[in-house]
Write a protein that holds these residues in place. Structure first.
Motif, short mmCIF file in Angstrom:
data_model
loop_
_atom_site.label_atom_id
_atom_site.label_comp_id
_atom_site.label_asym_id
_atom_site.label_seq_id
_atom_site.Cartn_x
_atom_site.Cartn_y
_atom_site.Cartn_z
N GLY A 1 18.91 10.06 -15.80
CA GLY A 1 19.42 9.09 -14.83
C GLY A 1 20.93 9.03 -14.97
O GLY A 1 21.55 9.93 -15.55
N PRO A 2 21.56 7.98 -14.45
CA PRO A 2 23.03 7.88 -14.54
C PRO A 2 23.55 7.96 -15.96
O PRO A 2 24.70 8.35 -16.16
CB PRO A 2 23.32 6.52 -13.90
CG PRO A 2 22.17 6.27 -12.99
CD PRO A 2 20.97 6.87 -13.68
N GLY A 3 22.76 7.58 -16.95
CA GLY A 3 23.18 7.74 -18.32
C GLY A 3 23.46 6.45 -19.04
O GLY A 3 23.58 5.37 -18.43
N PRO A 4 23.61 6.52 -20.37
CA PRO A 4 23.71 5.30 -21.18
C PRO A 4 24.95 4.47 -20.92
O PRO A 4 24.98 3.30 -21.29
CB PRO A 4 23.69 5.84 -22.62
CG PRO A 4 24.10 7.27 -22.51
CD PRO A 4 23.59 7.74 -21.19
N PRO B 1 0.80 -1.22 0.00
CA PRO B 1 0.00 0.00 0.00
C PRO B 1 0.84 1.27 0.00
O PRO B 1 0.53 2.24 -0.68
CB PRO B 1 -0.82 -0.14 1.30
CG PRO B 1 -0.92 -1.63 1.52
CD PRO B 1 0.39 -2.18 1.03
N GLN B 2 1.95 1.27 0.76
CA GLN B 2 2.79 2.46 0.81
C GLN B 2 3.39 2.76 -0.54
O GLN B 2 3.39 3.90 -1.02
CB GLN B 2 3.90 2.26 1.84
CG GLN B 2 4.83 3.48 1.97
CD GLN B 2 5.93 3.24 2.97
OE1 GLN B 2 6.07 2.16 3.52
NE2 GLN B 2 6.72 4.27 3.22
N THR B 3 3.90 1.72 -1.24
CA THR B 3 4.52 1.92 -2.54
C THR B 3 3.50 2.33 -3.58
O THR B 3 3.74 3.19 -4.42
CB THR B 3 5.24 0.63 -2.99
OG1 THR B 3 6.16 0.24 -1.98
CG2 THR B 3 5.98 0.86 -4.29
N ALA B 4 2.32 1.70 -3.54
CA ALA B 4 1.31 1.97 -4.56
C ALA B 4 0.80 3.40 -4.50
O ALA B 4 0.37 3.95 -5.52
CB ALA B 4 0.14 0.99 -4.38
N THR B 5 0.81 4.02 -3.33
CA THR B 5 0.29 5.37 -3.19
C THR B 5 1.37 6.44 -3.25
O THR B 5 1.06 7.63 -3.17
CB THR B 5 -0.47 5.50 -1.85
OG1 THR B 5 0.41 5.19 -0.78
CG2 THR B 5 -1.67 4.56 -1.82
N MET B 6 2.63 6.05 -3.38
CA MET B 6 3.71 7.03 -3.44
C MET B 6 3.63 7.83 -4.74
O MET B 6 3.31 7.28 -5.80
CB MET B 6 5.07 6.32 -3.36
CG MET B 6 5.38 5.72 -2.00
SD MET B 6 6.92 4.75 -2.03
CE MET B 6 8.12 6.05 -2.36
N PRO B 7 3.93 9.13 -4.69
CA PRO B 7 3.97 9.91 -5.93
C PRO B 7 5.12 9.47 -6.81
O PRO B 7 6.07 8.84 -6.32
CB PRO B 7 4.18 11.35 -5.42
CG PRO B 7 4.87 11.19 -4.10
CD PRO B 7 4.30 9.92 -3.50
N PRO B 8 5.07 9.77 -8.11
CA PRO B 8 6.17 9.37 -8.99
C PRO B 8 7.48 10.00 -8.54
O PRO B 8 7.51 11.11 -8.02
CB PRO B 8 5.75 9.92 -10.36
CG PRO B 8 4.34 10.31 -10.25
CD PRO B 8 4.02 10.50 -8.82
N SER B 9 8.57 9.27 -8.73
CA SER B 9 9.88 9.82 -8.41
C SER B 9 10.21 10.94 -9.39
O SER B 9 9.65 11.00 -10.49
CB SER B 9 10.94 8.72 -8.49
OG SER B 9 11.13 8.34 -9.85
N PRO B 10 11.12 11.85 -9.05
CA PRO B 10 11.48 12.93 -9.98
C PRO B 10 11.97 12.42 -11.33
O PRO B 10 11.65 13.01 -12.36
CB PRO B 10 12.60 13.67 -9.22
CG PRO B 10 12.31 13.40 -7.78
CD PRO B 10 11.77 12.00 -7.73
N ILE B 11 12.72 11.31 -11.33
CA ILE B 11 13.23 10.82 -12.61
C ILE B 11 12.10 10.27 -13.47
O ILE B 11 12.09 10.46 -14.69
CB ILE B 11 14.33 9.75 -12.38
CG1 ILE B 11 15.03 9.41 -13.70
CG2 ILE B 11 13.77 8.50 -11.72
CD1 ILE B 11 15.83 10.53 -14.28
N VAL B 12 11.10 9.62 -12.86
CA VAL B 12 9.96 9.11 -13.63
C VAL B 12 9.17 10.29 -14.20
O VAL B 12 8.74 10.27 -15.37
CB VAL B 12 9.07 8.21 -12.77
CG1 VAL B 12 7.74 7.94 -13.45
CG2 VAL B 12 9.79 6.89 -12.47
N SER B 13 8.97 11.33 -13.42
CA SER B 13 8.27 12.52 -13.91
C SER B 13 9.03 13.17 -15.05
O SER B 13 8.44 13.60 -16.05
CB SER B 13 8.07 13.53 -12.77
OG SER B 13 7.24 13.00 -11.76
#
Length: 297
Positions: A194-197, A9-21
């Protein structure tokens, strides 16, 4: 049951991470625009790797960072009607394309879902986990690899493809070097993919990350292939200024990049003048690792 339903439940309701956004808001539109290069260009690595994967009829497979869905569809045909494939990605725009590909009609055992692979991919559900050029962008590589390992059944198999050293991938680095003749490299506060290719280019470091994530029987195999960089010079220049290390440098330079765009375009055009066109486009050398491993039994 969906990935989201399997999350805590905690993970499912977490907002998107900055990198995902950042991927959804900034990078995804660029990747969609240049899908013809990214998908067509990367296909030769997929074609080289697919016959090497230990995927069997009836397997349940997870494709992490499935993008536009081409590898997930290929895997769905491999596992047959007794198997299943889940294509997972954090970008809704990619998944929308994947779900509506005509080829999807011939893969009823395939579905696509949105998720953040670094947070949770479920537990012990899959015989095989695969990723093509996705794991390199984990902001926390060990956490992302742990998530993939937990998703495997005991003794399950995994494979991921990552780029090798910069010097072996002129299709990305040559344009970056040209752009940085005119613009400074991105600073420490820059928004990035992210860290990069090349974050997993080093065998020793990546092996240590995979061992820390709990994988065993880790093996590296070098793959050489040409990649498409554009239909013509104009397409190749536009692609490099949108995506990859050159695109990141240009985007982060802001107004300075715009002011020097004409000079940069001319220099990049001169670079691609040297690339021999064939098969309806420009193709350059590239090199990747196919990395395979197992979850403990």
């Amino acid at each position: 049951m969906t990935i989201q339903q399997r999350l805590t439940p905690q993970t499912a309701t977490m907002p998107p991470s900055p990198i995902v956004s950042f991927w959804n808001d900034t990078l995804a539109p660029k990747f969609v625009k240049y899908r013809h290069i990214l998908e067509g260009g990367l296909s030769r690595h997929s074609e080289a790797v697919m016959p090497l994967l230990e995927i069997e009829q009836g397997d349940d497979v997870l494709d992490v960072g499935c993008g536009f869905g081409d590898t997930a569809i290929a895997i769905a045909h491999r596992v047959g009607e007794t198997g299943s494939v889940l294509g997972a990605d954090c970008c809704e725009a990619f998944l929308d394309i994947a779900r509506h590909r005509p080829e999807k009609m011939f893969a009823p055992n395939l579905r696509f879902e949105s998720c953040d692979a670094e947070r949770d991919l479920g537990d012990a559900r899959y015989d095989f986990v695969f990723s093509r050029f996705g794991t390199m962008f984990f902001t926390n590589p060990v956490a992302g690899l742990c998530s993939m390992r937990r998703a495997l059944k005991p003794g399950g198999r995994m494979a991921h493809i990552v780029w090798r050293n910069r010097e072996d991938n002129p299709w990305l680095i040559a344009a970056r070097d040209v752009v940085r003749q005119f613009l400074p490299p991105p600073g420490p506060e820059a928004q990035t993919c992210g860290p990069g290719p090349f974050s997993m280019a080093g065998e020793q470091t990546t092996r240590a990350q995979m061992e820390a994530a709990g994988f065993t029987d880790i093996a590296f195999r070098r793959i050489e292939a040409k990649v498409n960089v554009g239909r013509d010079i104009e397409d190749a220049v536009s692609f490099q200024l949108a995506i990859g290390p050159a695109g990141e440098t240009y985007r982060e330079a802001g107004a300075l990049g715009e002011a020097r765009r004409a000079e940069i375009v001319l220099a990049l055009s001169n670079l691609f003048e040297e690339v021999i066109a064939h098969e309806g486009g420009l193709w350059m050398d590239s090199s990747s690792w196919l990395i395979t491993a197992r979850a403990p039994s």
